[in-house]
Design a protein around this motif. Structure first.
Motif, PDB file in Angstrom:
ATOM      1  N   TYR A 166       4.672   6.165 -16.822  1.00  0.00           N
ATOM      2  CA  TYR A 166       4.155   6.899 -15.665  1.00  0.00           C
ATOM      3  C   TYR A 166       4.451   6.091 -14.408  1.00  0.00           C
ATOM      4  CZ  TYR A 166       0.288   3.548 -15.796  1.00  0.00           C
ATOM      5  OH  TYR A 166      -0.443   2.396 -15.800  1.00  0.00           O
ATOM      6  N   LEU A 208       3.062   5.360 -10.195  1.00  0.00           N
ATOM      7  CA  LEU A 208       1.944   5.435  -9.259  1.00  0.00           C
ATOM      8  C   LEU A 208       2.490   5.793  -7.883  1.00  0.00           C
ATOM      9  CD1 LEU A 208      -0.074   2.247 -10.336  1.00  0.00           C
ATOM     10  CD2 LEU A 208      -0.540   4.632 -10.954  1.00  0.00           C
ATOM     11  N   THR A 222      -6.499   9.974  -7.528  1.00  0.00           N
ATOM     12  CA  THR A 222      -5.610   9.333  -8.500  1.00  0.00           C
ATOM     13  C   THR A 222      -4.226   9.219  -7.893  1.00  0.00           C
ATOM     14  OG1 THR A 222      -4.739   9.442 -10.753  1.00  0.00           O
ATOM     15  CG2 THR A 222      -4.996  11.524  -9.578  1.00  0.00           C
ATOM     16  N   HIS A 276      -1.362   8.958 -10.278  1.00  0.00           N
ATOM     17  CA  HIS A 276      -0.475   9.043 -11.429  1.00  0.00           C
ATOM     18  C   HIS A 276       0.462  10.253 -11.383  1.00  0.00           C
ATOM     19  CE1 HIS A 276      -3.428   6.176 -12.902  1.00  0.00           C
ATOM     20  NE2 HIS A 276      -2.631   5.891 -13.917  1.00  0.00           N
TER      21      HIS A 276
END
Length: 318
Positions: free
Chosen positions: A9, A11, A87, A89
């Protein structure tokens, strides 16, 4: 991240640590996204529902509107959701999809603007041959070529960007932008993607040159118009077109060809916003909303009301 094979993933950029500023970012992007989608869907509905607009020029305008909706839908909703949910992600395959779809839409945008410049050149400089040159068969073939080329263009960029391992997963941008991803490569200089970027810059310069030459010929023909009002109308249409094309290509070149900074930069952010979000906002205003035929059709559709059933049927066939 010591083991560069475990990147599952990324960021994305966090606009602020403050919850209030995150919500402010969400509402700002929500209003911007709503304005872009609404104006472009109005153009699509106007062209689709009125047979008087079923000609080459409006066919290209509708596809430009579709492209604008697609390009912002790829990058903006994810950024809005991240701000709303606090978040950062995005999955690895989500990032791959963003790069492929956004670059494909961006390529089709430049290609369509180039085709539309040629369309205007034929319409103004050779009006008697317009129906022959820009007939329906030619328009469909041109559009198919635009989309196929754009998908191949997006595929090349995606393969070039993700053909190497990443040593970090922190992307200093609100979506998976290629220059920010290249900076994370473990191998340093990415020769494959660098070659694709140089080829893209060359193609972009070629499109820009073609557009400039087309509008130069248009200006030459316009200056022969005896009516002062006619000259002003033609110039007021062509000059904004050149401004939009210049903004996309120049800011895109700066964003993609200048090495990004190692820390989040307001310059990188604003350059990205200029080439990714402002053209989809301005295109309907410059290319469509100032067109008297489209304004008349929109006014008539608003007066009669577009039935939900017809709208749903049209969207299902997109």
């Amino acid at each position: 991240m010591d083991n560069h094979t475990t990147v599952s993933y990324f960021l994305l950029l966090e606009f602020s640590n403050s919850r209030h500023l995150q919500l402010l970012h969400f509402f700002f992007f929500f209003l911007l996204y709503l304005a872009i989608v609404t104006t472009n869907l109005l153009i699509i509905c106007a062209v689709a529902f009125d047979h008087h607009l079923h000609s080459g020029m409006y066919f290209f305008l509708m596809n430009l509107a579709l492209q604008d909706v697609g390009s912002v839908s790829v990058i903006v909703p994810k950024s809005m959701i991240n701000s709303l949910l606090d978040t950062r992600h995005i999955s690895y395959f989500g990032c791959v999809a963003q790069v492929f779809l956004f670059v494909s839409f961006l390529g089709s945008n430049v290609s369509l603007l180039t085709v539309m410049a040629y369309d205007r050149y034929v319409a103004i400089c050779h009006p008697l041959h317009y129906e022959t040159v820009m007939n329906w068969k030619a328009c469909i073939e041109i559009l198919m070529l635009v989309w196929v080329t754009s998908l191949l263009y997006g595929m090349l960029h995606t393969i070039g960007t993700f053909s190497f391992f990443f040593c970090s997963n922190v992307v200093n941008q609100f979506f998976c932008e290629i220059p920010q991803l290249l900076k994370l490569s473990c191998s340093g200089f990415n020769l494959v993607e660098a070659g694709v970027l140089v080829a893209s810059a060359t193609a972009g310069l070629g499109c820009f040159t073609f557009i400039i030459v087309s509008y130069a010929m248009i200006f030459k023909a316009v200056l022969r118009i005896s009516s002062e009002q006619g000259r002003q109308k033609a110039l007021s249409t062509c000059i904004p077109h050149l401004i939009v094309v210049s903004m996309i290509l120049l800011t895109g070149c700066f964003a993609y060809l200048i090495p990004p900074s190692n820390t989040p930069s307001y310059l990188d952010l604003w350059l990205t916003i200029l080439y990714s979000l402002l053209p989809p906002l301005f295109n309907p205003i410059i290319y469509s909303m100032r067109n008297k035929n489209i304004k008349y059709v929109l006014w008539r559709l608003m007066a009669k009301g577009i039935s939900a059933e017809r709208l749903l049927q049209f969207l299902l066939h997109l």
